[in-house]
Design an enzyme around this catalytic site. Structure first.
Site, PDB file in Angstrom:
ATOM      1  CE  LYS A 143      -4.027  -2.032   2.305  1.00 31.50           C
ATOM      2  NZ  LYS A 143      -4.880  -2.013   3.517  1.00 31.50           N
ATOM      3  NE  ARG A 144       6.958  -0.170   1.992  1.00 28.90           N
ATOM      4  CZ  ARG A 144       8.103   0.015   1.350  1.00 28.90           C
ATOM      5  NH1 ARG A 144       8.444   1.231   0.957  1.00 28.90           N
ATOM      6  NH2 ARG A 144       8.907  -0.999   1.097  1.00 28.90           N
TER       7      ARG A 144
END
Length: 476
Positions: free
Chosen positions: A249-250
């Protein structure tokens, strides 16, 4: 390297994309689907979709819909109706019983606690777990008890696959345990179901992520035990983030629908995903037809591909420039509506009119919506404060003369407008840089637009003149 399926005597190529409906369609899954699609099309074969929904607790209808929505947006349509794995459980149990009957499987009556203890002991001794029921014949009383069914792997041999991407890969069966193929509740397990479904669907090539590579060993043994021909396995490296770490997700967007929401075109995503881990020489920009003509397993690299948003934007900008203006206008109108625009008569027509003048200034549909915001503003425009002084005094008078001149100008063509504006600036004895900012403010409200001739052409004669009139009225 020539695909085995390309020889005259080989069966027609059949590939499949087999997602688990436990979440959205991940970009890695989308690329896997694309590779299977391209390979099948290259060989005039069939591309199939199978939903692997045997995990009933985690599989959801919403996830199934998200997967098919993503495939539909990408334009990856199966050649037959999708198969849902759970609906084939009876067939999987039939094959498990066949393996029992031929001595390639056995019933294991260990409890979960007993299995755990024996597995821990085996791990401590550095060997594979093996159930004592492997070579024990159950009694009639035993058969009344809950039990699993395990595949009885051959011992002391190597299992080798000729992977279409990784090359030859081997495992010693001594490092593998006896796989559970039926749980104690009678539910078939993943590795059995996959083999049965791929065989029954006629799949010739299993192209999937290399996180499934170890499954190929167990699945190959099941194929062999059943006397079935193994498919060609091709395990593709996973996609990593720009920093080389596993995609998370980052790193930003992961789901296909997020890329659609970010304003990327499906043909651009197909182009970019095809190039993400596969190459045909130095080609970076290519059509679907070219991708199909060129695609082969030999072009897939063995190293993980890295997501590059700058390159994706570059590819998307290319396909936006080539896209049909009417299609872009409709897509951009949807963006404006999502941003709260109240639709008015003429908005779509003006957006269509504006597309040739603005689409080469944007890399995504969202940027294109920013570039066309001036087109769909409502009259009278609110002129930004710093621009108001430019619409008064000598500058305002000059805009008034330009307005009067343009009212007499019938040829509202961008090239004719450019020539007319140049003549006007010469007659006014000023550089157009002295005129441009004020005119742009009058036409757009905030000064964001292409050059003045393109802005006028994008707005059209009636709208353009009307906005100049409105601006001059505000300064009286």
């Amino acid at each position: 390297m020539t695909s085995p399926a390309s020889s005259p005597d080989a069966p027609a190529v059949v590939t499949r994309f087999a997602p688990s409906p436990t979440g959205y369609l991940h970009i890695g899954g989308a690329r896997t689907a694309l590779f299977n699609f391209l390979f099948a099309r290259h060989h005039n074969g069939r591309f199939l979709v199978r939903v692997e929904d045997t995990d009933r607790e985690r599989s959801t209808d919403d996830a199934v819909k998200a997967i098919f929505d993503g495939l539909s947006w990408l334009g990856l349509f199966a050649d037959e109706e999708p198969v849902f794995q759970f609906s084939r459980a009876d067939r999987h149990r039939e094959v498990a019983n066949q393996l029992l009957a031929t001595g390639h499987a056995y019933r294991d009556f260990l409890t979960a606690e007993e299995t755990g203890a024996l597995r821990d002991a085996a791990k401590a001794e550095g060997r594979a777990f093996e159930s004592p029921w492997r070579n024990r014949e159950p009694s009639v009383d035993d058969l009344m008890k809950p039990h699993t069914v395990r595949f009885k792997r051959p011992q002391g041999v190597a299992v080798t696959i000729q992977d279409g991407v990784q090359g030859p890969v081997s495992w010693d069966t001594g490092s593998l345990d006896d796989l559970v193929i039926l749980r104690s509740d009678g539910v078939p397990t993943y590795n059995l179901a996959v083999v049965v479904d791929d065989h029954d669907m006629g799949v010739t090539h299993v192209i999937r992520g290399d996180d499934h590579l170890n499954n190929a060993a167990r699945q190959s043994l099941i194929y062999d035990a059943l006397g079935w021909t193994r498919p060609v396995f091709a395990h593709i490296p996973l996609i990593h983030g720009p920093d080389g770490a596993k995609l998370s997700k980052r790193h930003g967007a992961q789901a296909v629908h997020e890329y659609a929401d970010m304003g990327y075109l499906p043909e651009a995503m197909r182009n970019y995903l095809a190039r993400l881990g596969w190459a045909h020489g130095d080609e970076e920009l290519f059509s679907d037809a070219q991708a199909i003509a060129w695609f082969g397993l030999e072009g897939i690299g063995r190293a993980p591909a890295r997501l590059d948003f700058d390159k994706l934007a570059h590819v998307n900008a290319h396909w936006m420039r080539l896209a049909d203006d009417d299609r872009l206008a409709k897509a951009v109108l949807d963006v404006h509506l999502a941003r709260g625009l109240a639709l008015a008569e003429g908005d779509e027509a003006r957006l269509q009119q504006a597309m040739p003048f603005v689409k080469d200034r944007a890399k995504t549909l969202l940027e294109l919506a920013d570039q066309t915001a001036f087109v769909v503003r409502r009259r009278p425009l609110a002129i930004y404060e710093k621009a108001l002084p430019m619409l008064t005094g000598e500058s305002g008078e000059r805009i008034g003369r330009l307005r009067d001149r343009l009212k007499l100008f019938e040829s509202w063509d961008v090239f004719a407008l450019e020539a007319e504006l140049k003549v006007f600036a010469e007659e006014e004895a000023v550089g157009f840089g002295k005129i441009g900012p004020a005119v742009r403010a009058a036409l757009t409200g905030d000064g964001v637009s292409p050059d003045i001739a393109r802005t006028l052409a994008a707005l059209g004669r009636e709208e353009g003149l009307g906005r100049l009139d409105d601006a001059l009225q505000q300064t009286k």
